[in-house]
Design a protein around this motif. Structure first.
Motif, PDB file in Angstrom:
ATOM      1  N   LEU A  59       0.826  -1.213   0.000  1.00  0.00           N
ATOM      2  CA  LEU A  59       0.000   0.000   0.000  1.00  0.00           C
ATOM      3  C   LEU A  59       0.858   1.260   0.000  1.00  0.00           C
ATOM      4  N   LYS A  60       1.898   1.267   0.843  1.00  0.00           N
ATOM      5  CA  LYS A  60       2.746   2.453   0.939  1.00  0.00           C
ATOM      6  C   LYS A  60       3.680   2.601  -0.260  1.00  0.00           C
ATOM      7  N   ALA A 114       0.625   1.182  -4.144  1.00  0.00           N
ATOM      8  CA  ALA A 114      -0.740   1.680  -4.322  1.00  0.00           C
ATOM      9  C   ALA A 114      -0.848   3.181  -4.062  1.00  0.00           C
ATOM     10  N   ARG A 115      -0.236   3.655  -2.985  1.00  0.00           N
ATOM     11  CA  ARG A 115      -0.314   5.081  -2.651  1.00  0.00           C
ATOM     12  C   ARG A 115       0.290   5.947  -3.758  1.00  0.00           C
ATOM     13  N   PRO A 116       1.520   5.661  -4.228  1.00  0.00           N
ATOM     14  CA  PRO A 116       2.080   6.484  -5.308  1.00  0.00           C
ATOM     15  C   PRO A 116       1.251   6.427  -6.597  1.00  0.00           C
ATOM     16  N   VAL A 171      -2.054   6.029  -6.879  1.00  0.00           N
ATOM     17  CA  VAL A 171      -3.274   6.822  -6.757  1.00  0.00           C
ATOM     18  C   VAL A 171      -2.951   8.313  -6.726  1.00  0.00           C
ATOM     19  N   ILE A 172      -1.805   8.682  -6.155  1.00  0.00           N
ATOM     20  CA  ILE A 172      -1.393  10.091  -6.171  1.00  0.00           C
ATOM     21  C   ILE A 172      -1.152  10.540  -7.614  1.00  0.00           C
ATOM     22  N   GLN A 207     -10.448   6.131  -3.977  1.00  0.00           N
ATOM     23  CA  GLN A 207      -9.445   5.072  -3.837  1.00  0.00           C
ATOM     24  C   GLN A 207      -8.364   5.501  -2.841  1.00  0.00           C
ATOM     25  N   GLN A 208      -7.968   6.769  -2.899  1.00  0.00           N
ATOM     26  CA  GLN A 208      -6.961   7.275  -1.973  1.00  0.00           C
ATOM     27  C   GLN A 208      -7.467   7.180  -0.530  1.00  0.00           C
ATOM     28  N   ILE A 211      -7.215   3.566   0.589  1.00  0.00           N
ATOM     29  CA  ILE A 211      -5.824   3.171   0.837  1.00  0.00           C
ATOM     30  C   ILE A 211      -5.324   3.749   2.156  1.00  0.00           C
ATOM     31  N   GLU A 212      -5.570   5.047   2.372  1.00  0.00           N
ATOM     32  CA  GLU A 212      -5.109   5.683   3.609  1.00  0.00           C
ATOM     33  C   GLU A 212      -5.787   5.071   4.833  1.00  0.00           C
ATOM     34  N   ILE A 252      -4.193   1.672   5.468  1.00  0.00           N
ATOM     35  CA  ILE A 252      -2.861   1.836   6.051  1.00  0.00           C
ATOM     36  C   ILE A 252      -2.988   2.105   7.550  1.00  0.00           C
TER      37      ILE A 252
END
Length: 158
Positions: free
Chosen positions: A21-22, A25-27, A29-30, A54-55, A58-59, A62
């Motif tokens: 995720l970190k 997935a996070r990058p 979606v950013i 989606q962000q 994910i957050e 996390i």
């Protein structure tokens, strides 16, 4: 805060998901949000709203994983003495005394439970009935269809 029991495999699974995720997935979606912003009007931009949703997911995930790991008590059952008693993390083979069917379950934390894979939560009725019992003991489990009796055939520290 109370510690939550977790197997070594359960902790590894959560740490792997957190890293994914970190790190991935996070990058992604950013980047998707930045790209959607470039398309103009955000009020009617479905791609932007989907990426923001989606962000948020994910957050939230996390935070949930980090919270679970912060209260986890990781138990490596392979390093515990083999007493024949049913404890958290062991694999138990049971014989249903009503129909002579054998089943095998591993007692795991709530997040790791998956009945199709033979992993039951330590808080499930059958696990609660077995905890502290030994090989050869008979346990009665209350089910919606009535009480079911099992004999504990074996307790393994896998």
């Amino acid at each position: 805060m109370n510690k939550v029991p977790m197997t070594v495999a359960g902790e590894k699974s959560l740490r792997d998901e957190l890293a994914h995720l970190k790190g991935e997935a996070r990058p992604q979606v950013i980047a998707a949000i930045a790209e959607a912003r470039e398309h103009g009007d955000l009020k009617e931009n479905a791609e932007y709203h989907a990426a923001r949703e989606q962000q948020g997911f994910i957050e939230g995930r996390i935070q949930e994983i980090e919270s679970k790991l912060s209260v986890a008590q990781v138990i490596d059952v392979t390093k515990l003495p083999r007493t024949g008693k049913v404890i958290f993390g062991v694999t138990v083979s049971l014989l249903n005394l009503d129909n002579d069917a054998s089943v095998t379950y591993r007692i795991v934390g709530e997040d790791e439970a998956n009945i199709k894979e033979g992993r039951i939560s330590v808080t499930s009725p059958i696990a609660r009935a077995m905890i502290g019992k030994e090989e050869g003991d008979i346990v009665a489990v209350k089910t919606p269809g009535g009480d079911v009796e099992y004999e504990i055939e074996s307790v393994e520290h896998l």
